[in-house]
Scaffold this motif. Structure first.
Motif, short mmCIF file in Angstrom:
data_model
loop_
_atom_site.label_atom_id
_atom_site.label_comp_id
_atom_site.label_asym_id
_atom_site.label_seq_id
_atom_site.Cartn_x
_atom_site.Cartn_y
_atom_site.Cartn_z
N ALA A 174 22.44 -24.06 1.91
CA ALA A 174 22.28 -23.73 3.35
C ALA A 174 22.86 -24.95 3.92
CB ALA A 174 21.16 -23.46 3.77
N GLU A 180 28.93 -25.13 5.05
CA GLU A 180 27.79 -24.80 5.83
C GLU A 180 27.80 -26.00 6.97
OE1 GLU A 180 25.92 -22.30 5.93
OE2 GLU A 180 26.73 -21.49 4.34
N LYS A 190 20.97 -21.53 16.00
CA LYS A 190 21.05 -20.41 15.15
C LYS A 190 20.76 -20.77 13.87
CE LYS A 190 24.07 -16.52 14.64
NZ LYS A 190 25.39 -15.79 15.05
N LYS A 191 21.67 -21.78 13.54
CA LYS A 191 21.63 -22.12 11.95
C LYS A 191 20.30 -22.45 11.62
CE LYS A 191 24.00 -22.30 8.10
NZ LYS A 191 24.65 -21.18 7.60
N GLU A 193 17.46 -21.31 12.59
CA GLU A 193 16.53 -20.06 12.37
C GLU A 193 17.02 -19.42 11.18
OE1 GLU A 193 13.82 -19.24 13.70
OE2 GLU A 193 14.16 -21.18 14.73
N GLU A 194 18.31 -19.50 10.87
CA GLU A 194 18.78 -18.81 9.44
C GLU A 194 18.47 -19.64 8.36
OE1 GLU A 194 23.26 -18.81 9.85
OE2 GLU A 194 23.24 -17.32 11.35
N MET A 197 14.74 -19.08 7.81
CA MET A 197 14.57 -17.60 7.25
C MET A 197 14.77 -17.85 5.62
SD MET A 197 13.56 -14.54 7.66
CE MET A 197 13.57 -14.45 9.39
N SER A 198 15.88 -18.42 5.13
CA SER A 198 16.28 -18.45 3.83
C SER A 198 15.13 -18.86 2.98
CB SER A 198 17.75 -19.01 3.84
OG SER A 198 18.64 -18.35 4.50
#
Length: 276
Positions: A174, A180, A190-191, A193-194, A197-198
């Motif tokens: 990530a 990435e 935004k990244k 948060e992604e 989440m991962s």
């Protein structure tokens, strides 16, 4: 019993053979309930490798906590099976081995941190700035060691290699790939948060209710840019606790004073608030 073991050895497929990737090396048939040995990760049918461990165990007078892989002879402590992408089951060669891990002082210090209020280090280590500045592009050479100690403390098991490499792989994929890194410059919030989440999805099957705090802790450690020793010193100073040391090895004197930990039922010897 010895005859069974001899038969099994003759049936083994070489790990370099063409069929080894799709067939069980023991029964030579398609994998039924695919399983892995926890150290070497060689694949077998669950029942095949389970029978193998019992045959080998029957040849020894004393009970062993490990068994050698029939292919590479690596010592393994458990069989991983029931892998569905988000969790797995584990069968230990010796079930008594499950409860044999004893927390060191450093492990206990990290476990106690999860009972403190979140955010008390935010004025020292700025997580938002870590993402916006691009420091997250830089691989952290201490992360694997930090993850190992953290997860050992949380799940209270010594062998956490699979969990560590799973979560570390998510972080590397990530953050620390060129593709990435390029996408992160466009929308860091935004990244962030992604990626949170991962990491959360990767850790939740193992850490359960402690997952959200773990995701915060891993961000704080990465944002600090410090090695484990320096990070611990800052963390402990802010909490007002006495230093537990960072060595995760259990000394002989510690063994005398401690009893075996029962997972998730650990009771602290003292209240950290008393030292504040």
């Amino acid at each position: 019993m010895e005859e069974d073991a001899t038969i099994e050895e003759k049936k083994l497929v070489s790990p370099d053979s063409e069929d080894s990737s799709c067939c069980c090396p023991i029964c030579l048939g398609p994998f039924l309930q695919l399983s892995y040995l926890d150290k070497c990760f060689h694949k077998f049918c669950f029942n095949c490798i389970l029978r193998w461990t019992k045959v080998v165990a029957g040849k020894h007078r004393s009970v062993s906590s490990s068994v050698k892989c029939p292919l590479c002879k690596t010592e393994n402590f458990s069989i991983i099976y029931g892998v569905d992408g988000s969790c797995f089951l584990r069968h230990y060669v010796n079930e008594d081995f499950v409860d044999s891990f004893i927390l060191s002082r450093a492990h206990r210090y990290r476990l106690q941190c999860y009972y403190t209020e979140q955010g008390f280090l935010d004025d020292i280590f700025n997580i938002s700035q870590y993402w916006k500045s691009g420091k997250c592009y830089q691989p952290n050479c201490w992360l694997e060691r930090w993850l190992r100690r953290e997860i050992q403390a949380l799940v209270q098991e010594e062998d956490v290699d699979i969990i560590v490499h799973h979560i570390l792989g998510v972080v590397k994929a990530a953050l620390w790939t060129r593709r990435e890194q390029k996408s992160l410059t466009n929308a860091p919030e935004k990244k962030q948060e992604e990626i949170k989440m991962s990491i959360s999805e990767a850790a939740r099957p193992f850490l359960a209710a402690r997952t959200d705090r773990f995701v915060y802790e891993i961000q704080i450690f990465l944002a600090s840019g410090m090695n484990i020793e320096a990070y611990d010193a800052v963390y402990i100073q802010r909490l007002g606790w006495s230093s537990p040391g960072i060595n995760t090895e259990v000394s002989q004197s510690e063994l005398i004073d401690r009893t075996t930990v029962i997972p998730y039922l650990y009771i602290f010897d003292g209240d950290p608030d008393e030292n504040e």
